[in-house]
Design a protein around this motif. Structure first.
Motif, mmCIF file in Angstrom:
data_model
loop_
_atom_site.group_PDB
_atom_site.id
_atom_site.type_symbol
_atom_site.label_atom_id
_atom_site.label_comp_id
_atom_site.label_asym_id
_atom_site.label_seq_id
_atom_site.Cartn_x
_atom_site.Cartn_y
_atom_site.Cartn_z
ATOM 1 N N ALA A 202 0.838 -1.199 0.000
ATOM 2 C CA ALA A 202 0.000 0.000 0.000
ATOM 3 C C ALA A 202 0.872 1.248 0.000
ATOM 4 O O ALA A 202 1.610 1.515 0.941
ATOM 5 C CB ALA A 202 -0.920 0.005 1.212
ATOM 6 N N LEU A 203 0.763 2.014 -1.082
ATOM 7 C CA LEU A 203 1.618 3.189 -1.208
ATOM 8 C C LEU A 203 1.270 4.256 -0.169
ATOM 9 O O LEU A 203 2.136 4.952 0.347
ATOM 10 C CB LEU A 203 1.507 3.763 -2.620
ATOM 11 N N ARG A 204 -0.008 4.362 0.153
ATOM 12 C CA ARG A 204 -0.379 5.362 1.149
ATOM 13 C C ARG A 204 0.285 5.050 2.493
ATOM 14 O O ARG A 204 0.803 5.942 3.164
ATOM 15 C CB ARG A 204 -1.887 5.437 1.325
ATOM 16 N N ASP A 205 0.281 3.774 2.864
ATOM 17 C CA ASP A 205 0.924 3.384 4.131
ATOM 18 C C ASP A 205 2.412 3.715 4.089
ATOM 19 O O ASP A 205 2.985 4.202 5.058
ATOM 20 C CB ASP A 205 0.754 1.885 4.404
ATOM 21 N N ALA A 206 3.038 3.432 2.942
ATOM 22 C CA ALA A 206 4.468 3.713 2.805
ATOM 23 C C ALA A 206 4.729 5.198 3.024
ATOM 24 O O ALA A 206 5.659 5.586 3.732
ATOM 25 C CB ALA A 206 4.965 3.280 1.429
ATOM 26 N N LEU A 207 3.868 6.031 2.435
ATOM 27 C CA LEU A 207 4.069 7.472 2.559
ATOM 28 C C LEU A 207 3.859 7.938 3.992
ATOM 29 O O LEU A 207 4.558 8.832 4.475
ATOM 30 C CB LEU A 207 3.122 8.223 1.615
ATOM 31 N N SER A 208 2.933 7.328 4.705
ATOM 32 C CA SER A 208 2.736 7.823 6.064
ATOM 33 C C SER A 208 3.858 7.332 6.988
ATOM 34 O O SER A 208 4.268 8.059 7.892
ATOM 35 C CB SER A 208 1.326 7.530 6.593
ATOM 36 N N ILE A 209 4.389 6.144 6.730
ATOM 37 C CA ILE A 209 5.563 5.725 7.507
ATOM 38 C C ILE A 209 6.742 6.650 7.191
ATOM 39 O O ILE A 209 7.487 7.072 8.076
ATOM 40 C CB ILE A 209 5.976 4.260 7.191
#
Ligand SMILES: Nc1ncnc2c1ncn2[C@@H]1O[C@H](COP(=O)(O)OP(=O)(O)OP(=O)(O)O)[C@@H](O)[C@H]1O
Ligand SMILES: [Mg+2]
Length: 361
Positions: A202-209
């Motif tokens: 999930a790219l969104r998860d990657a960005l929030s991490i």
């Protein structure tokens, strides 16, 4: 203070060619628009945070662009977004279907994006069905959901279905790299790899991490800090334990393990992770299987180096020892001891072969 915009919003792609890892979909949509072959109802499904809403918005804008009504206002005018998560009643859908009947005042199409469509109540689904069955010519529906199995078959069969994929670790890593460079954040490649791995497609998860790491590390994202924040055991810890075990240093191995437990890591996860580490060492022994290790490039080098010190047989034994402890962990009255026994066995592996060599000579 400057307003902080989270990366997931700041870097929402505005064009299909900047959408990562979904070219099977974006290409098809591009062609469909070019050739006027777009269906009137499309369903975007797939895991969370992989670009469904993003693509729905890009597509809606492109349809309007094709249509020739290009000013900003017209876009807003002809694109309607309904979040079915919070508007899931029959009345919400009736409101929508009432509007659908009227042709757009400007341009040719009215585009309806219904997000999280699986959240519609079954009455709402049924109310929607009629419209979907015979939509007016000017209406295009883009439905999006993470839970395709919750959509009733009568709806599914009326939609052109697009399955979004989880995004590959390398693709996420290189996307993060691009953003880090734009934001002038220092990073270790392997740290970005770890973030990408943890995001599980999930790219969104990657960005929030990534955002969390930027703040925590004060613009200097290292592998060590990332592992710390994500509460992942750093590869280096496993490399270290394996080195110590290789040298038969039982006391050092046991105290390294103790340190890890003291930091709050679950011994069960530790021993399973150590098992994976030895699995990775086996893969690292041969260039043919080196690619099967899911770690960053620099770490891969370290695995390669370490694997040279281990015979294939010892690695196989090590994997088995860890696996055995992993399986027995839950049933053991003293699970910590189960892990410690495994560590002692690991630290005695080549000892045994040395002993037997001595005996044989
Ligand atoms: N394929 C992608 N390419 C580039 N950025 C992406 C991609 N997928 C997600 N993102 C990033 O994550 C954010 C959220 O994506 P989006 O809202 O499209 O996900 P979604 O699939 O609709 O997720 P959900 O199922 O949770 O609604 C975007 O703003 C963007 O920054
Ligand atoms: Mg979405």
């Amino acid at each position: 203070m400057e307003n902080f915009v989270v990366s997931a919003r700041k870097y929402r792609p505005q064009e299909f060619d900047t959408v990562v890892g979904q070219s099977h979909i974006t290409d098809t949509l591009d062609h469909a628009i070019e050739n006027n072959q777009l269906a009137q109802a499309l369903l975007f499904c797939g895991p969370r945070g992989v670009g469904k809403t993003t693509c729905a918005r890009i597509l809606a804008r492109k349809i309007n662009e094709k249509d020739g009504s290009t000013s900003e206002d017209n876009f807003a005018y002809n694109i309607f977004e309904l979040d079915a998560a919070s508007n899931n009643s029959v009345d919400d859908i009736r409101n929508l279907t009432d509007q659908v009947r009227f042709a757009p005042q400007v341009g040719k199409y009215k585009i309806y994006i219904i997000d999280e469509v699986h959240m519609l109540s079954s009455a709402a689904f049924n109310a929607f069905l009629k419209t979907l069955e015979e939509p007016p010519e000017h209406a295009i529906f883009i439905l999006a959901t993470t839970e395709k199995h919750k959509i009733i078959p009568t709806i599914l069969s009326r939609c052109q279905i697009y399955d979004f994929k989880r995004i590959q670790i390398e693709d996420i890593q290189s996307h993060l790299k691009g953003i880090a460079e734009k934001e002038k954040v220092n990073y270790e490649e392997d740290a970005l790899f770890l973030i990408a791995q943890k995001a599980d497609g999930a790219l969104r998860d990657a960005l929030s991490i990534f955002d969390r790491m930027v703040t925590f590390s004060q613009n200097n994202i290292t592998l060590e800090k990332t592992a710390e924040v994500l509460n992942i055991l750093d590869y280096d810890q496993y490399l270290n334990i394996a080195d110590l075990a290789k040298e038969n240093k039982i006391p050092e191995v046991l105290s390294a393990f103790n340190e890890i437990v003291k930091k709050g890591f679950d011994p069960h996860i530790f021993i399973a992770g150590l098992g994976s580490h030895f699995r990775d060492l086996m893969m690292a022994k041969n260039p043919m299987t080196l690619a099967l290790i899911e770690v960053g490039e620099k770490s891969k080098q370290k695995y390669s180096e370490q694997s040279k010190n281990w015979s294939a047989q010892d690695v196989i034994d090590a994997v088995e020892i860890c696996n055995h402890a992993d399986i027995n962990y839950k049933n053991s009255k003293n699970p910590r001891l189960t892990v410690e026994i495994a560590l002692m066995q690991l630290s005695s592996l080549n000892q045994n072969s040395l002993d037997s060599k001595k005996k044989n000579s």
